[in-house]
Design an enzyme around this catalytic site. Sequence first.
Site, PDB file in Angstrom:
ATOM      1  N   ARG A   1       0.809  -1.221   0.000  1.00 39.70           N
ATOM      2  CA  ARG A   1       0.000   0.000   0.000  1.00 39.70           C
ATOM      3  C   ARG A   1       0.847   1.277   0.000  1.00 39.70           C
ATOM      4  NH1 ARG A   1      -2.371  -3.521  -1.451  1.00 39.70           N
ATOM      5  NH2 ARG A   1      -4.310  -4.435  -0.694  1.00 39.70           N
TER       6      ARG A   1
ATOM      7  N   SER B   1     -11.519  -1.273   2.666  1.00 42.84           N
ATOM      8  CA  SER B   1     -10.878  -1.695   3.919  1.00 42.84           C
ATOM      9  C   SER B   1     -10.416  -0.461   4.679  1.00 42.84           C
ATOM     10  CB  SER B   1      -9.688  -2.600   3.634  1.00 42.84           C
ATOM     11  OG  SER B   1     -10.105  -3.785   2.995  1.00 42.84           O
TER      12      SER B   1
ATOM     13  N   GLU C   1      -5.953   2.503   6.504  1.00 45.96           N
ATOM     14  CA  GLU C   1      -5.664   2.385   5.076  1.00 45.96           C
ATOM     15  C   GLU C   1      -6.322   3.548   4.339  1.00 45.96           C
ATOM     16  OE1 GLU C   1      -6.562  -0.796   1.527  1.00 45.96           O
ATOM     17  OE2 GLU C   1      -5.499  -1.483   3.307  1.00 45.96           O
TER      18      GLU C   1
END
Length: 301
Positions: free
Chosen positions: A175, A225, A295
């Site tokens: 990420r 998420s 996130e």
Amino acid sequence: MVEILKVLCAKLPEGRIKLKEPMASHTTFKVGGPADIFVTPENPEELAHVLKACRDGAVPYFVLGNGSNLLVKDGGVRGVVISLVSTCDVRLLTENTLYAQAGALLPQVSKFALAHSLSGFEFAEGIPGSVGGAVCMNAGAYDSEIGDIFHSAQIIDGDGRLFEISAADMAFSYRKSAAQKEGWVVVSATFKLSPGDKSAIAAKMVHLKEQRTTKQPLNLPSAGSTFKRPPGKFAGKLIMDAGLRGYAIGGAQVSEKHCGFVVNTGGATAADILTLMDHVQCTVQEKFGIWLEPEVRIIGE
């Protein structure tokens, strides 16, 4: 703000410059206060002009993709929000090399790859983000990620220079990417895909879409998420094991379908979501000694 508006209007038509635009209309969470100035450049030249105007005028700016991994606070965003929604061209450069502008949506790109019997983009069919955002955060799902197929990108750096960067220099990790770290603006990207059987590619896309529909709360606004996966663990399971399934603050709720998602059940404010996220983090920390890192990107005031 008057001066920056004059500079922007010199290059962009009036209809593509909006004042006090509600960010709730541009995020999948459906929350967020107004942006002072909201602009929609339609090509790299216009984008470069907007970025230069902001930098020359010392005006803060934020580059917006599809708003699918974003939480905007209730006070809104000061300065300029630059929406890349109009830069959405997708085409083939060679037999196996796919080009997409930053504003192209991942499902759009995966369907284009399918139409040309190219494999590698199937995992992104259900991800509601844009190419630019996906490259910046190395978006992924089902054990695949953008970094696996990324070849190169055109970016604009902090000095306003437009240049190409390779996969090696993008330094992808979970990420994360160099673009995110350095504050580069992704203008477009190319991806190396593999020739494949069209029916097999389509079947894989249908299978992944069914998995997503079955397991994720797609019927309610969210930003996907909410927390990153801790090493060796799953955020959703930690939250569930902490007894937080269905826990709600205002209109924000830990999804009963998938505890890794915070959802907007109707009328949630960004403050509701942030307070709930904080409660989840503190509870999981207290019970398991693990701090969940968001996130979702949080901006505004």
